[in-house]
Design a protein around this motif. Structure first.
Motif, PDB file in Angstrom:
ATOM      1  N   VAL A  16      -8.939   4.843  23.356  1.00 43.68           N
ATOM      2  CA  VAL A  16      -7.904   5.304  24.283  1.00 43.68           C
ATOM      3  C   VAL A  16      -6.755   5.997  23.549  1.00 43.68           C
ATOM      4  O   VAL A  16      -5.695   6.207  24.135  1.00 43.68           O
ATOM      5  N   MET A  17      -6.947   6.360  22.283  1.00 43.42           N
ATOM      6  CA  MET A  17      -5.895   7.091  21.574  1.00 43.42           C
ATOM      7  C   MET A  17      -5.498   8.383  22.287  1.00 43.42           C
ATOM      8  O   MET A  17      -4.301   8.672  22.416  1.00 43.42           O
ATOM      9  N   PRO A  18      -6.471   9.183  22.776  1.00 45.54           N
ATOM     10  CA  PRO A  18      -6.058  10.367  23.542  1.00 45.54           C
ATOM     11  C   PRO A  18      -5.242  10.005  24.778  1.00 45.54           C
ATOM     12  O   PRO A  18      -4.269  10.702  25.120  1.00 45.54           O
ATOM     13  N   GLU A  19      -5.600   8.916  25.446  1.00 45.13           N
ATOM     14  CA  GLU A  19      -4.863   8.477  26.637  1.00 45.13           C
ATOM     15  C   GLU A  19      -3.451   8.029  26.273  1.00 45.13           C
ATOM     16  O   GLU A  19      -2.478   8.355  26.977  1.00 45.13           O
ATOM     17  N   ILE A  20      -3.319   7.296  25.171  1.00 44.98           N
ATOM     18  CA  ILE A  20      -1.996   6.853  24.736  1.00 44.98           C
ATOM     19  C   ILE A  20      -1.135   8.056  24.365  1.00 44.98           C
ATOM     20  O   ILE A  20       0.052   8.129  24.704  1.00 44.98           O
ATOM     21  N   GLY A  21      -1.752   9.016  23.659  1.00 44.15           N
ATOM     22  CA  GLY A  21      -1.023  10.221  23.293  1.00 44.15           C
ATOM     23  C   GLY A  21      -0.520  10.967  24.516  1.00 44.15           C
ATOM     24  O   GLY A  21       0.625  11.434  24.544  1.00 44.15           O
ATOM     25  N   ALA A  22      -1.352  11.073  25.540  1.00 43.19           N
ATOM     26  CA  ALA A  22      -0.937  11.757  26.769  1.00 43.19           C
ATOM     27  C   ALA A  22       0.198  11.007  27.449  1.00 43.19           C
ATOM     28  O   ALA A  22       1.153  11.614  27.965  1.00 43.19           O
ATOM     29  N   ALA A  23       0.134   9.664  27.444  1.00 44.64           N
ATOM     30  CA  ALA A  23       1.167   8.863  28.103  1.00 44.64           C
ATOM     31  C   ALA A  23       2.504   8.955  27.378  1.00 44.64           C
ATOM     32  O   ALA A  23       3.569   8.924  28.014  1.00 44.64           O
ATOM     33  N   LEU A  24       2.462   9.095  26.051  1.00 46.82           N
ATOM     34  CA  LEU A  24       3.694   9.138  25.268  1.00 46.82           C
ATOM     35  C   LEU A  24       4.089  10.554  24.863  1.00 46.82           C
ATOM     36  O   LEU A  24       5.070  10.739  24.132  1.00 46.82           O
ATOM     37  N   GLY A  25       3.333  11.546  25.313  1.00 50.51           N
ATOM     38  CA  GLY A  25       3.651  12.942  25.008  1.00 50.51           C
ATOM     39  C   GLY A  25       3.426  13.304  23.550  1.00 50.51           C
ATOM     40  O   GLY A  25       4.218  14.057  22.965  1.00 50.51           O
ATOM     41  N   ALA A  26       2.356  12.794  22.950  1.00 47.06           N
ATOM     42  CA  ALA A  26       2.079  13.045  21.537  1.00 47.06           C
ATOM     43  C   ALA A  26       0.719  13.711  21.374  1.00 47.06           C
ATOM     44  O   ALA A  26      -0.233  13.375  22.082  1.00 47.06           O
ATOM     45  N   ASP A  27       0.617  14.668  20.431  1.00 49.15           N
ATOM     46  CA  ASP A  27      -0.659  15.334  20.177  1.00 49.15           C
ATOM     47  C   ASP A  27      -1.481  14.533  19.156  1.00 49.15           C
ATOM     48  O   ASP A  27      -1.076  13.467  18.695  1.00 49.15           O
ATOM     49  N   GLU A  28      -2.653  15.105  18.774  1.00 45.35           N
ATOM     50  CA  GLU A  28      -3.576  14.390  17.901  1.00 45.35           C
ATOM     51  C   GLU A  28      -2.953  14.078  16.540  1.00 45.35           C
ATOM     52  O   GLU A  28      -3.054  12.954  16.039  1.00 45.35           O
ATOM     53  N   ALA A  29      -2.301  15.077  15.939  1.00 43.77           N
ATOM     54  CA  ALA A  29      -1.708  14.876  14.621  1.00 43.77           C
ATOM     55  C   ALA A  29      -0.625  13.802  14.673  1.00 43.77           C
ATOM     56  O   ALA A  29      -0.513  12.961  13.770  1.00 43.77           O
ATOM     57  N   ALA A  30       0.180  13.824  15.734  1.00 47.34           N
ATOM     58  CA  ALA A  30       1.246  12.833  15.869  1.00 47.34           C
ATOM     59  C   ALA A  30       0.680  11.436  16.067  1.00 47.34           C
ATOM     60  O   ALA A  30       1.202  10.451  15.515  1.00 47.34           O
ATOM     61  N   MET A  31      -0.393  11.313  16.831  1.00 46.81           N
ATOM     62  CA  MET A  31      -1.003  10.000  17.047  1.00 46.81           C
ATOM     63  C   MET A  31      -1.560   9.419  15.751  1.00 46.81           C
ATOM     64  O   MET A  31      -1.664   8.203  15.594  1.00 46.81           O
ATOM     65  N   GLY A  32      -1.909  10.284  14.825  1.00 47.22           N
ATOM     66  CA  GLY A  32      -2.375   9.801  13.528  1.00 47.22           C
ATOM     67  C   GLY A  32      -1.336   8.947  12.828  1.00 47.22           C
ATOM     68  O   GLY A  32      -1.673   8.086  12.006  1.00 47.22           O
ATOM     69  N   ALA A  33      -0.043   9.154  13.162  1.00 47.62           N
ATOM     70  CA  ALA A  33       1.023   8.361  12.550  1.00 47.62           C
ATOM     71  C   ALA A  33       0.916   6.889  12.916  1.00 47.62           C
ATOM     72  O   ALA A  33       1.361   6.021  12.162  1.00 47.62           O
TER      73      ALA A  33
END
Length: 398
Positions: free
Chosen positions: A31-48
Motif C-alpha cells: 500500500v505504499m502507492p496508496e499511502i503516498g497518494a494519501a499524504l501527497g508524496a511521489d515514489e522518490a519521496a516515499m522511499g524516505a
C-alpha cells in the motif's frame, strides 16, 4: 534430543521476535502507492520512509550491542520493543510525509534491538556450523514475514485502512515482550558481562574496523542486504506501474521472490558441515553475482517480462540465502568476547550500506524494472568480487 529441542525452542522465540523488524517493512509495502497518494508524496519521496527506518535501525545497533554486553540480553530487547511500539502508534496517526518518516525513524530505533541482540544470543549459545544451523532456523521462522506480511497488510488496509497496519505492529511488539519474558531465559550470566566503557568500546571498534575478515564479511552480507533493500523500496512501484499488479497480486509476487532466499538459507547449515563456511560464502556470492548480472542482461535486451524478473530474482535470492546467515556467523566467530559490539557494528554498517544503496537507486526510478535490476546487479557483482578478495585464499573448511 533435549539439546535439539532446546535449539528449536530458542530459534523459534528469537525468530518470532526478529520478525518484528521485517513486518515493519513488509506489511506496508503493497500500500505504499496508496499511502503516498494519501499524504501527497511521489515514489522518490516515499522511499524516505524506508531510508529513515534503515538508518535508525543501523545506528541504534551501536547502542544495543554494548548495552547487551553490560546489562544482559533481555533488558535491551524490552526497551527496544517499547520504543518500536511507540513509533508504530505515531506512524498510525501521521498526517504528513515528514511526520510519517519521523515516526518510522523511531520505529527503526526500537526495531534494531531485535536484530542485534538475537545475534549475540546465538553467539552465547553456539559457534561454527551449529550457530549457522540456528541462524538458518531463525531465518526459517522469519520467512513467514515476506510470505504473509504483505498479504496481511493488504487485508488489514482493505478492511480498516493503511493506518491500521501500524496499530497491528504496535500490538505485535507488546506480544513479543511477553514472549521474551516467559519463553527465553537470560543467556549472558553476570560474570560474563562487560561494563560499558567508552574508551574500551572505541578500542574494540577500532580493532573490528581494522580486521579485514570482519569488515569484508560484513560488507559481503551488506551488499546482499542492500540488494534486497533496493527491491523493497522500488518493487511496489515497479510491479504496480510497469507490470500492472494489484496490491494483493504484488504481495503474492513478493512472497515468491523472497521464498528463494529463505528456502536456501535452510541449506546453509548442512552445507557448512560438508564444505566449510568459506566455500559456502564463495559459492553463494558467486551464484548471486552471476544470477543478477544475467537478469540485467536479459532485461536490457528488452525481454524483461514479469515472469523473467521474478525468476531471476528468485534464483539470485536463493544464492543470497546461503551468503547472509553464513557471513553473519563467520564475522562473529573470532570475536566471542565482544559479540555484542561486533554484532552491533556489523549491523550498523550493513543497514547504512542499505540506506545508501536505496538513496542512490531511487532517483533513477522511472516506473520500469531496469533501474531496480541494474542496482541489484551492481550489489551482486560487488558482493562476488569482495568475497573472492577476502576469502579466496582461505578455501578450506572453516
Amino acid at each position: 534430543m533435549p539439546q535439539a529441542k532446546g535449539l528449536f525452542r530458542s530459534a523459534l522465540v528469537l525468530g518470532l521476535m526478529s520478525m518484528v523488524g521485517p513486518f515493519a517493512i513488509d506489511m506496508y509495502l503493497p500500500v505504499m502507492p496508496e499511502i503516498g497518494a494519501a499524504l501527497g508524496a511521489d515514489e522518490a519521496a516515499m522511499g524516505a520512509t524506508i531510508i529513515g527506518y534503515f538508518i535508525a535501525f543501523g545506528l541504534a545497533q551501536l547502542v544495543y550491542g554494548p548495552w547487551a554486553d553490560q546489562a544482559g540480553r533481555r533488558v535491551p530487547i524490552y526497551v527496544g520493543l517499547g520504543i518500536f511500539a511507540l513509533g508504530s502508534v505515531g506512524a498510525a496517526m501521521a498526517e504528513s510525509l515528514g511526520t510519517l518518516v519521523a515516526w518510522r525513524f523511531v520505529q527503526g530505533l526500537g526495531g534494531a534491538a531485535v536484530m542485534v541482540v538475537p545475534r549475540a544470543i546465538i553467539r552465547d549459545l553456539h559457534t561454527g556450523a551449529e550457530a549457522t544451523r540456528m541462524m538458518a532456523m531463525i531465518m526459517l521462522v522469519i520467512s513467514v514475514s515476506p510470505m504473509l506480511a504483505p498479504l496481511a497488510g493488504s487485508g488489514v488496509s482493505a478492511v480498516a485502512g493503511w493506518r491500521a497496519i501500524f496499530w497491528v505492529l504496535a500490538v505485535a511488539a507488546v506480544a513479543c515482550v511477553s514472549l521474551m519474558h516467559f519463553a527465553l531465559p537470560e543467556t549472558l550470566p553476570p560474570e560474563r558481562r562487560v561494563r560499558v566503557n567508552v574508551a574500551a568500546l572505541s578500542r574494540v571498534a577500532r580493532m573490528l574496523l581494522r580486521d579485514p575478515k570482519f569488515m569484508g564479511l560484513t560488507f559481503v552480507g551488506g551488499l546482499g542486504m542492500a540488494s534486497f533493500f533496493i527491491f523493497l523500496a522500488l518493487a511496489p512501484f515497479v510491479y504496480t506501474q510497469d507490470f500492472g499488479l494489484t496490491p494483493t497480486q504484488f504481495s503474492l509476487a513478493f512472497a515468491v521472490n523472497a521464498a528463494g532466499f529463505f528456502a536456501a538459507s535452510q541449506a546453509a547449515g548442512p552445507l557448512a558441515d560438508r564444505l566449510g563456511l568459506t566455500r559456502v560464502v564463495l559459492g553463494g556470492a558467486t551464484g548471486f553475482g552471476i544470477a543478477t548480472a544475467t537478469l540485467l542482461a536479459v532485461v536490457a535486451s528488452g525481454a524483461g517480462s514479469l515472469a523473467v524478473v521474478m525468476t531471476g530474482l528468485f534464483i539470485g535470492n536463493a544464492f543470497l540465502g546461503l551468503v547472509i546467515p553464513t557471513t553473519m556467523v563467520m564475522a562473529l566467530d573470532d570475536h566471542g568476547e565482544n559479540a555484542g559490539m561486533a554484532s552491533s557494528l556489523g549491523g550498523t554498517l550493513q543497514m547504512v550500506a542499505g540506506g545508501v544503496a536505496v538513496s542512490l537507486a531511487s532517483p533513477f526510478h522511472d516506473g520500469t524494472a531496469m533501474p531496480m535490476v541494474a542496482a541489484i546487479a551492481a550489489c551482486g557483482l560487488g558482493a562476488t568480487l569482495l568475497a573472492w578478495v577476502i576469502l579466496g585464499r582461505l578455501r578450506q573448511p572453516a
